[in-house]
Write a protein that holds these residues in place. Structure first.
Motif, mmCIF file in Angstrom:
data_model
loop_
_atom_site.group_PDB
_atom_site.id
_atom_site.type_symbol
_atom_site.label_atom_id
_atom_site.label_comp_id
_atom_site.label_asym_id
_atom_site.label_seq_id
_atom_site.Cartn_x
_atom_site.Cartn_y
_atom_site.Cartn_z
ATOM 1 N N ILE A 69 -82.667 -27.124 40.208
ATOM 2 C CA ILE A 69 -82.149 -25.784 39.938
ATOM 3 C C ILE A 69 -82.459 -25.433 38.489
ATOM 4 C CG2 ILE A 69 -79.836 -26.630 39.307
ATOM 5 C CD1 ILE A 69 -78.709 -24.063 40.627
ATOM 6 N N THR A 70 -82.788 -24.171 38.248
ATOM 7 C CA THR A 70 -83.063 -23.671 36.899
ATOM 8 C C THR A 70 -82.108 -22.531 36.607
ATOM 9 O OG1 THR A 70 -85.407 -24.277 37.028
ATOM 10 C CG2 THR A 70 -84.786 -22.630 35.387
ATOM 11 N N VAL A 71 -81.417 -22.624 35.474
ATOM 12 C CA VAL A 71 -80.462 -21.583 35.099
ATOM 13 C C VAL A 71 -80.795 -21.039 33.720
ATOM 14 C CG1 VAL A 71 -78.584 -22.463 36.535
ATOM 15 C CG2 VAL A 71 -78.831 -23.306 34.191
ATOM 16 N N ASN A 72 -80.447 -19.782 33.525
ATOM 17 C CA ASN A 72 -80.562 -19.142 32.216
ATOM 18 C C ASN A 72 -79.158 -19.086 31.618
ATOM 19 O OD1 ASN A 72 -81.993 -15.953 31.052
ATOM 20 N ND2 ASN A 72 -81.649 -17.870 29.983
ATOM 21 N N VAL A 73 -78.989 -19.723 30.487
ATOM 22 C CA VAL A 73 -77.681 -19.821 29.839
ATOM 23 C C VAL A 73 -77.678 -18.896 28.633
ATOM 24 C CG1 VAL A 73 -75.998 -21.387 28.802
ATOM 25 C CG2 VAL A 73 -77.550 -22.221 30.601
ATOM 26 N N GLY A 74 -76.667 -18.049 28.536
ATOM 27 C CA GLY A 74 -76.667 -17.058 27.471
ATOM 28 C C GLY A 74 -75.389 -16.976 26.676
ATOM 29 N N TYR A 75 -75.561 -16.667 25.394
ATOM 30 C CA TYR A 75 -74.464 -16.312 24.491
ATOM 31 C C TYR A 75 -73.540 -17.470 24.120
ATOM 32 C CZ TYR A 75 -75.994 -11.643 25.782
ATOM 33 O OH TYR A 75 -76.764 -10.529 26.011
ATOM 34 N N PHE A 76 -73.983 -18.705 24.354
ATOM 35 C CA PHE A 76 -73.186 -19.844 23.926
ATOM 36 C C PHE A 76 -73.525 -20.180 22.472
ATOM 37 C CE2 PHE A 76 -72.370 -20.349 28.382
ATOM 38 C CZ PHE A 76 -71.142 -21.011 28.437
ATOM 39 N N PRO A 77 -72.588 -20.795 21.742
ATOM 40 C CA PRO A 77 -72.860 -21.126 20.344
ATOM 41 C C PRO A 77 -73.910 -22.217 20.212
ATOM 42 C CG PRO A 77 -70.767 -22.074 21.025
ATOM 43 C CD PRO A 77 -71.219 -21.181 22.141
ATOM 44 N N HIS A 78 -74.597 -22.194 19.093
ATOM 45 C CA HIS A 78 -75.645 -23.171 18.805
ATOM 46 C C HIS A 78 -75.129 -24.605 18.942
ATOM 47 C CE1 HIS A 78 -79.094 -24.975 16.752
ATOM 48 N NE2 HIS A 78 -78.239 -25.594 15.946
ATOM 49 N N SER A 79 -73.889 -24.856 18.524
ATOM 50 C CA SER A 79 -73.345 -26.213 18.585
ATOM 51 C C SER A 79 -73.251 -26.724 20.015
ATOM 52 C CB SER A 79 -71.961 -26.266 17.931
ATOM 53 O OG SER A 79 -71.063 -25.374 18.576
ATOM 54 N N MET A 80 -72.900 -25.853 20.953
ATOM 55 C CA MET A 80 -72.805 -26.274 22.345
ATOM 56 C C MET A 80 -74.187 -26.586 22.910
ATOM 57 S SD MET A 80 -72.847 -25.880 25.840
ATOM 58 C CE MET A 80 -73.420 -24.196 26.080
ATOM 59 N N MET A 81 -75.165 -25.759 22.558
ATOM 60 C CA MET A 81 -76.532 -26.007 23.011
ATOM 61 C C MET A 81 -77.019 -27.360 22.507
ATOM 62 S SD MET A 81 -79.899 -26.157 21.919
ATOM 63 C CE MET A 81 -79.758 -25.371 20.305
ATOM 64 N N ASP A 176 -72.802 -21.264 14.185
ATOM 65 C CA ASP A 176 -72.552 -20.938 15.587
ATOM 66 C C ASP A 176 -73.024 -19.545 15.980
ATOM 67 O OD1 ASP A 176 -71.843 -23.174 16.930
ATOM 68 O OD2 ASP A 176 -69.689 -22.964 16.615
ATOM 69 N N ALA A 177 -74.249 -19.224 15.574
ATOM 70 C CA ALA A 177 -74.901 -18.054 16.152
ATOM 71 C C ALA A 177 -75.071 -18.298 17.642
ATOM 72 C CB ALA A 177 -76.261 -17.835 15.494
ATOM 73 N N ARG A 178 -74.948 -17.244 18.422
ATOM 74 C CA ARG A 178 -75.135 -17.387 19.869
ATOM 75 C C ARG A 178 -76.626 -17.586 20.157
ATOM 76 N NH1 ARG A 178 -70.431 -15.740 22.755
ATOM 77 N NH2 ARG A 178 -68.936 -14.597 21.458
ATOM 78 N N GLN A 179 -76.892 -18.423 21.145
ATOM 79 C CA GLN A 179 -78.280 -18.810 21.413
ATOM 80 C C GLN A 179 -78.483 -18.921 22.921
ATOM 81 O OE1 GLN A 179 -79.296 -22.382 19.281
ATOM 82 N NE2 GLN A 179 -81.405 -21.746 18.991
ATOM 83 N N HIS A 180 -79.562 -18.343 23.421
ATOM 84 C CA HIS A 180 -79.868 -18.386 24.848
ATOM 85 C C HIS A 180 -80.856 -19.515 25.141
ATOM 86 C CE1 HIS A 180 -78.043 -14.552 24.359
ATOM 87 N NE2 HIS A 180 -79.129 -13.887 24.050
ATOM 88 N N PHE A 181 -80.790 -20.062 26.352
ATOM 89 C CA PHE A 181 -81.755 -21.093 26.726
ATOM 90 C C PHE A 181 -81.889 -21.177 28.239
ATOM 91 C CE2 PHE A 181 -77.641 -23.117 26.015
ATOM 92 C CZ PHE A 181 -77.471 -23.993 27.065
#
Length: 240
Positions: A69-81, A176-181
């Protein structure tokens, strides 16, 4: 946390049937494909996987590695990524780079984007640190932190206007800028993520990610997800 998003880009169809075929081939004399017309349907495949592979932890988890499965994750903080990216076995990432992107930081200064859409700060409330000490994150503290983020945005824009590249100016962006991946994983590695990041002492934002990922897990492989919920979820077992 209203901005947090996890959306499915693509997923293997009939994933439980795929797992069943892989599991069945392990002990079948014939080429499993030769009997595909008689394969159990998706629902029945899920039941057989639970019975012969997962119940009692009797089987090995290799068959679970086939569907992806492939998901697009959005608006989470850089630390969580960064925390999620420590999981490399069966998990692939492509992450939005601050080396090439930064217009949203400028947009905050120009009033085109709400600052909370560009940066993440925890909600006001009571928290506990890793040593068990309780503390209050107050409204006054949060507003001061938001102002610090806004001041950093202004400094970032100033450096961009002076000709610095995004690669250079990104060093002054709050952590903790928000970062998408984009994240891809198989069923086994998906459970691995949930095992380690949905437990009670995991980072709060990682737990929220797991809650959103769980919704898609349940829709994609319902029998396996239900088994996981009843037997492994939030129990901090060793990852499979």
């Amino acid at each position: 946390m209203k901005y947090f998003r996890v959306e499915v880009v693509a997923a293997t169809p009939n994933p439980q049937q795929v797992i069943w075929a892989a599991m069945h081939q392990d002990y079948s004399e014939e080429l499993v494909w030769n009997s595909c017309a008689r394969w159990p349907d998706e629902e029945r495949s899920g039941e057989l996987i639970i019975k012969h592979l997962l119940s009692g932890d009797r089987g090995h988890y290799g068959p679970l590695e086939h569907p992806q499965i492939t998901v697009n994750v959005g608006y989470f903080p850089h630390s969580m990524m960064q925390q999620l990216r420590t999981h490399r076995v069966g998990v692939s990432f492509d992450v939005q780079s601050f080396r090439y992107t930064g217009q949203r930081i400028v947009d905050v200064v120009e009033g085109k984007l709400d600052i909370e859409e560009a940066f993440y700060l925890r909600p006001v409330g009571n928290y506990t640190n890793r040593q068990g000490k309780r503390y209050l994150y107050s409204e006054e503290q949060r507003q001061a932190d938001l102002q610090w983020c806004e001041d950093a945005c202004k400094h970032y824009k100033k450096r961009i206007d002076e000709g610095l590249s995004e690669e250079h100016a990104r060093g002054i962006i709050p952590f903790d800028a928000r970062q998408h991946f984009v994240l891809s994983c198989n069923v086994r590695s998906l459970m691995h993520l949930l095992d380690l990041r949905w437990k009670k002492d995991a980072q709060l934002e990682a737990q929220k990610f797991c809650e959103l990922l769980w919704v898609h897990f349940e829709q994609w492989t319902p029998a396996i997800a239900q088994w996981y919920l009843e037997n492994r979820a939030k129990k901090a077992k060793l990852a499979p």
